[in-house]
Design an enzyme around this catalytic site. Structure first.
Site, PDB file in Angstrom:
ATOM      1  N   LYS A  66       0.826  -1.220   0.000  1.00 24.63           N
ATOM      2  CA  LYS A  66       0.000   0.000   0.000  1.00 24.63           C
ATOM      3  C   LYS A  66       0.858   1.268   0.000  1.00 24.63           C
ATOM      4  CE  LYS A  66      -3.903  -2.522   1.876  1.00 24.63           C
ATOM      5  NZ  LYS A  66      -4.487  -3.207   2.992  1.00 24.63           N
ATOM      6  N   TYR A 188      -5.938  -5.692  -6.884  1.00 21.95           N
ATOM      7  CA  TYR A 188      -5.635  -5.582  -5.454  1.00 21.95           C
ATOM      8  C   TYR A 188      -5.148  -6.925  -4.881  1.00 21.95           C
ATOM      9  CZ  TYR A 188      -6.262  -4.993  -0.433  1.00 21.95           C
ATOM     10  OH  TYR A 188      -6.052  -4.981   0.922  1.00 21.95           O
ATOM     11  N   TYR A 239      -2.102   0.078  11.213  1.00 26.97           N
ATOM     12  CA  TYR A 239      -3.499  -0.198  11.571  1.00 26.97           C
ATOM     13  C   TYR A 239      -3.906   0.565  12.830  1.00 26.97           C
ATOM     14  CZ  TYR A 239      -1.853  -4.153   8.782  1.00 26.97           C
ATOM     15  OH  TYR A 239      -1.265  -4.924   7.831  1.00 26.97           O
ATOM     16  N   VAL A 257       0.055  -8.261   6.776  1.00 19.47           N
ATOM     17  CA  VAL A 257      -0.262  -9.480   7.527  1.00 19.47           C
ATOM     18  C   VAL A 257       0.632 -10.670   7.152  1.00 19.47           C
ATOM     19  CG1 VAL A 257      -2.658  -8.897   8.124  1.00 19.47           C
ATOM     20  CG2 VAL A 257      -2.176 -10.108   5.994  1.00 19.47           C
TER      21      VAL A 257
HETATM   22  N1  GLN Z   1      -4.599  -9.126   1.601  1.00 11.19           N
HETATM   23  C1  GLN Z   1      -4.928  -8.601   2.883  1.00 11.19           C
HETATM   24  C2  GLN Z   1      -6.350  -8.124   2.887  1.00 11.19           C
HETATM   25  O1  GLN Z   1      -6.727  -7.437   1.992  1.00 11.19           O
HETATM   26  C3  GLN Z   1      -3.984  -7.499   3.241  1.00 11.19           C
HETATM   27  C4  GLN Z   1      -4.265  -6.980   4.601  1.00 11.19           C
HETATM   28  C5  GLN Z   1      -3.061  -6.623   5.376  1.00 11.19           C
HETATM   29  O2  GLN Z   1      -1.898  -6.979   5.122  1.00 11.19           O
HETATM   30  N2  GLN Z   1      -3.332  -5.918   6.436  1.00 11.19           N
HETATM   31  O3  GLN Z   1      -7.112  -8.455   3.782  1.00 11.19           O
END
Ligand code: GLN
Length: 303
Positions: A66, A188, A239, A257
């Site tokens: 991102k 995405y 987050y 994640v």
């Molecule tokens: N692919 C994950 C999602 O869209 C990415 C989220 C993350 O890394 N926080 O839920």
């Protein structure tokens, strides 16, 4: 500063933290990653790279991507993006639906999933191939032509992507997506499924430490845009734990994640840590611990 020795010492200090936390299990392809791994890399603005532990083991980059989609969009269109997405911390989980509804389809920031979907949509409009533009940028900055998405992770993301699909459809209902919902989601999911290792990610993040200059010395965006990107990372990059990350680490950072976190020390270096076991907010337990130790030992937080 003996970077190699420092990284090696930090790696041995965080060993007791391996096994704490939980590997992401929202898709089967990520749940299979063995815990107990840890890597850390540091890339200096002069172009040197140091690494320790599993720093050359590729992992799923996930939300760390991102940073790069946002940078590409801001480099192309500047402030126009901020009409479609905010830049305030969300205080909610990254995939939360409720906030998006009461804020009428304008995501709180570009680093929660809803905001990232808007950014990917914008990049798709600008380039015709959001995933390709992102992959090519990462290949060029990291100096690794082999960087690509893991097709199995991308498929798994798609099969279990109901929440992201719900966010995308809600955005579309508020007229905050320009492209077809399924096409945006496809870009995405492949974006999240990119695989890189700590050394590659640290190098790819260097443009933010170099105040906007790319690996080949060309200006990517202005010094002031680099400052703004770093500010959004500091306030929104981890987050609903961004406050705690600022408190402990004190650097612009972005987590995913997959267990990776990139962090920037403006004017000096970029760091990437990886440990697949996550805390409750979705940040790598060993990764945050290592960055905390790094800024404590060096005194190089932005504070
Ligand atoms: N692919 C994950 C999602 O869209 C990415 C989220 C993350 O890394 N926080 O839920």
């Amino acid at each position: 500063m003996n970077y190699q020795q420092l990284l090696d010492e930090i790696a041995s200090e965080v060993r007791p933290f391996l096994g704490q936390g939980k590997v992401a299990d929202y898709i089967p392809a990520l749940a299979r990653v063995p815990g107990g791994q840890f890597g850390m890399a540091l890339a200096t603005v002069e172009g040197e790279v140091f690494g320790t532990g599993d720093w050359q083991t590729p992992f799923s980059v996930q939300s760390v991507t991102k940073v790069f989609t946002l940078a590409l969009v801001l480099a192309a269109e500047g402030d126009a993006l901020w009409r479609r997405v905010g830049r305030e911390p969300s205080g909610n989980p990254f995939n939360s639906l409720v906030q998006l509804e009461y804020e009428k389809g304008i995501p709180r920031n570009p680093f929660i999933n809803a905001g990232a979907l808007v950014v990917t949509d914008r990049l798709l409009t600008q380039t015709g191939d959001a995933f390709g533009a992102l992959r090519d940028f990462l290949r060029a900055e990291a100096g690794s032509a082999g960087i690509d998405a893991d097709p199995e992770v991308a498929r798994s993301e798609r099969e279990h992507g109901h929440r992201n699909a719900a966010l995308a459809h809600f955005l579309a209902s508020c007229r905050n997506l320009e492209n077809d919902v399924d096409v945006v989601l496809d870009h995405y999911f492949r974006q999240c499924a990119l695989r890189m290792h700590c050394g590659e990610l640290a190098r790819a993040t260097l443009f933010l430490a170099r105040h906007g200059l790319r690996a080949d010395g060309r200006r990517f965006f202005s010094r002031s845009e680099a400052k703004r990107m770093n500010a959004v990372m500091l306030t929104c990059g981890t987050y609903d734990a961004a406050g705690d990350f600022a408190y402990r680490v004190g650097l612009p950072g972005k987590s995913g994640v997959g267990g990776g976190i990139v962090a920037v020390i403006p004017g000096r270096c970029a760091l990437c840590v990886w440990g697949p076991e996550l805390d409750r907010s979705g940040n790598s337990v060993a990764g945050v611990e290592a960055l905390d130790r790094f800024t404590t030992r060096t005194g190089w937080s932005v504070f």
